[in-house]
Design a protein around this motif. Structure first.
Motif, PDB file in Angstrom:
ATOM      1  N   THR A  65       0.846  -1.192   0.000  1.00 27.48           N
ATOM      2  CA  THR A  65       0.000   0.000   0.000  1.00 27.48           C
ATOM      3  C   THR A  65       0.880   1.240   0.000  1.00 27.48           C
ATOM      4  O   THR A  65       2.091   1.186   0.259  1.00 27.48           O
ATOM      5  N   GLN A  66       0.258   2.372  -0.276  1.00 28.07           N
ATOM      6  CA  GLN A  66       1.006   3.625  -0.274  1.00 28.07           C
ATOM      7  C   GLN A  66       1.633   3.891   1.090  1.00 28.07           C
ATOM      8  O   GLN A  66       2.808   4.281   1.182  1.00 28.07           O
ATOM      9  N   GLU A  68       2.546   1.786   3.448  1.00 30.96           N
ATOM     10  CA  GLU A  68       3.687   0.915   3.731  1.00 30.96           C
ATOM     11  C   GLU A  68       4.897   1.302   2.888  1.00 30.96           C
ATOM     12  O   GLU A  68       6.034   1.293   3.382  1.00 30.96           O
ATOM     13  N   ALA A 121      -0.071   1.547  -6.713  1.00 29.65           N
ATOM     14  CA  ALA A 121      -0.744   1.884  -5.458  1.00 29.65           C
ATOM     15  C   ALA A 121      -1.015   3.376  -5.340  1.00 29.65           C
ATOM     16  O   ALA A 121      -1.906   3.789  -4.587  1.00 29.65           O
ATOM     17  N   SER A 122      -0.253   4.186  -6.066  1.00 21.83           N
ATOM     18  CA  SER A 122      -0.402   5.654  -6.003  1.00 21.83           C
ATOM     19  C   SER A 122      -0.382   6.170  -7.441  1.00 21.83           C
ATOM     20  O   SER A 122       0.668   6.550  -7.965  1.00 21.83           O
TER      21      SER A 122
END
Length: 493
Positions: A65-66, A68, A121-122
């Motif tokens: 995820t962003q 993490e 993720a981003s």
């Protein structure tokens, strides 16, 4: 400033030179570079060693995820700076500016490996980097960070700098890392026998990792060991190479309907190289194949090659030899291979290997020799385009397949383009006078065609099985006849 290439890196002299030029640029202003290539070509080793040699910063992204990813990047920045704790990064704007800040005092290499993981993720990350590198922005002008984004998802990386993409016009380096060519691959595998080198390259191509990690440096000891090597290293379920062709498709994020993509590749491996042929093989309409063919091209798994003798016609070729080998031999016998009956599968697949893998592989090597290694005096010029082609004979209403058509560079004016060579390439058949006469006939058919200059066209005959004495004697007396055996393919011009 020149940096010596580490001994761990084989070949890649041109790539290392470009990377060091980019990384050691001392001019003010942060700069961006993009490095791409299919997995297992040695990109990570190149960039890791570059960061190490320049005292730079290397970060390998993972699927996360962003939040993490930002936490992992902050931890890595803290360790790099020798801080007592991690750097707190609230968002990607903050993170990118932190990377630019690394170059305030000197030129600093900053490598973000597997960048597509972060962008997945981003999705606004490329736009954030674009903004960070805005000309005149103090964070950019006051930095000498040399930011390198690297990725293996070719469909994504190919679009990073294309068209209206946010980063278009921002990069000072766009470096593809291709597989080793067949000559470098033979040296890398330590194979000195040209025929054996062709046989191995037709299966594993020029991907470095396939020798190191995937078979643990297990190379054929000689021609007599080739069959045993295929069984123990390629058709062995305990070796990573066994499932690699499947993973190459699974790793591409844009490949949704994997069954269709496998069928398309199987069609090409079987010799159905046109869109109509692929449609017939897969049971789909030709118009329905536009998207999967484009996706496979963007992923670097298929290559579309225009027919130089038929405008608007093209043929498809699988770019990765291992995929051809898998589709032609392994996929049809997958259950037996999983049951460790590789020796039986290989024994009954010899003819299929020769016709679907080795023959086409040898033809492509001959085309690459003509394009990359041949001396200009051999063909009377420098080949700019070398493809297979289909020639139509209006008198007999038949068509003739040509394994090689070599075109010279486009003339400066409106004059005809030199046709340097027409060629026949056969792996397992001794070539003789009938093959020569077939090429003579093809040359005569093309003489009246507008736009082509055939005044000095050579007739190229390539065979790993050799040539008849009659053809060899003919080549001695005719400078327009070029004979290429396996030895010349690897060491001659």
């Amino acid at each position: 400033m020149r940096l010596s290439k580490p001994v761990e890196i084989f070949d890649r002299d041109a790539e290392w030179a470009e990377l060091t030029r980019f990384a050691t640029d001392v001019r003010p202003g942060a700069t961006l570079g993009v490095v791409s290539g299919r997995r297992r070509q040695g990109k990570t080793l190149l960039l890791y060693e570059l960061a190490k040699a320049t005292r730079g910063f290397y970060f390998g992204a993972t699927e996360a995820t962003q939040a993490e990813s930002l936490r992992r990047l902050g931890d890595a920045l803290g360790r790099y700076a020798g801080s007592p704790g991690p750097v707190q990064l609230s968002d990607w704007q903050h993170a990118v500016d932190a990377l630019l800040a690394l170059g305030k005092e000197r030129a600093v290499t900053v490598v973000i490996d597997e960048f597509p993981y972060l962008a997945r993720a981003s999705r606004d990350l490329p736009s954030i980097i674009q903004h960070a590198l805005t000309p005149g922005r103090p964070e950019r002008t006051g930095s000498r960070t040399r930011l390198l984004l690297c990725g293996s998802a070719l469909s994504f990386m190919g679009g990073l700098l294309a068209g209206s993409a946010p980063l278009r016009g921002r990069a000072g380096l766009e470096l593809p890392i291709a597989p080793l060519d067949y000559r470098a691959a033979a040296e890398f595998w330590g194979i000195g026998d040209p025929r054996l080198a062709v046989q191995v390259f037709a299966i594993v191509g020029g991907t470095p990792a396939y020798r190191r990690e995937y078979v643990q440096d297990d190379a054929p000891e000689g021609p007599d060991d080739f069959d045993d090597w295929v069984v123990r290293a390629v058709l062995n379920p305990a070796r990573p190479l066994f499932r690699e062709a499947r993973y190459l498709l699974a790793e591409e994020p844009d490949l949704r309907d994997t069954a269709l993509y496998h069928s398309v590749l199987a069609a090409v491996a079987e010799g159905s190289a046109t869109r109509g042929g692929i449609a017939g093989f897969t049971g789909r309409k030709a118009t329905d194949l536009q998207h999967p063919l484009t996706v496979l091209e963007d992923a670097g798994l298929l290559v579309r090659e225009p027919d130089p003798l038929r405008s608007g016609r093209s043929r498809y070729r699988i770019a990765e030899p291992l995929i051809t080998f898998y589709q032609a031999l392994m996929r049809p016998a997958w259950t037996a291979l999983e049951q460790r009956r590789g020796a039986d599968v290989w024994r009954r697949s010899q003819q299929r290997y020769a016709s679907a893998v080795l023959g086409p592989g040898f033809e492509e090597m001959v085309r690459q020799w003509t394009l990359r290694f041949v001396a200009p005096e051999t063909l009377g010029g420098i080949a700019a385009e070398v493809q297979a082609a289909v020639l139509t004979d209006p008198a007999s209403r038949t068509s003739q397949e040509l394994d090689l058509v070599a075109l010279g560079e486009l003339p400066a004016g409106d004059g005809p383009r030199p046709l340097l060579a027409l060629g026949e390439a056969k792996w397992g058949r001794t070539l003789g006078r009938p093959d020569f006469e077939r090429l003579v006939r093809a040359r005569e058919l093309l003489r009246g065609r507008p736009g082509l200059d055939l005044d000095h066209t050579r007739l190229l005959l390539a065979s790993a099985a050799g040539f008849t004495d009659e053809l060899r004697q003919l080549a001695v007396s005719r400078p327009d006849v070029v004979l290429v055996d396996a030895a010349r393919l690897y060491s001659g011009e």
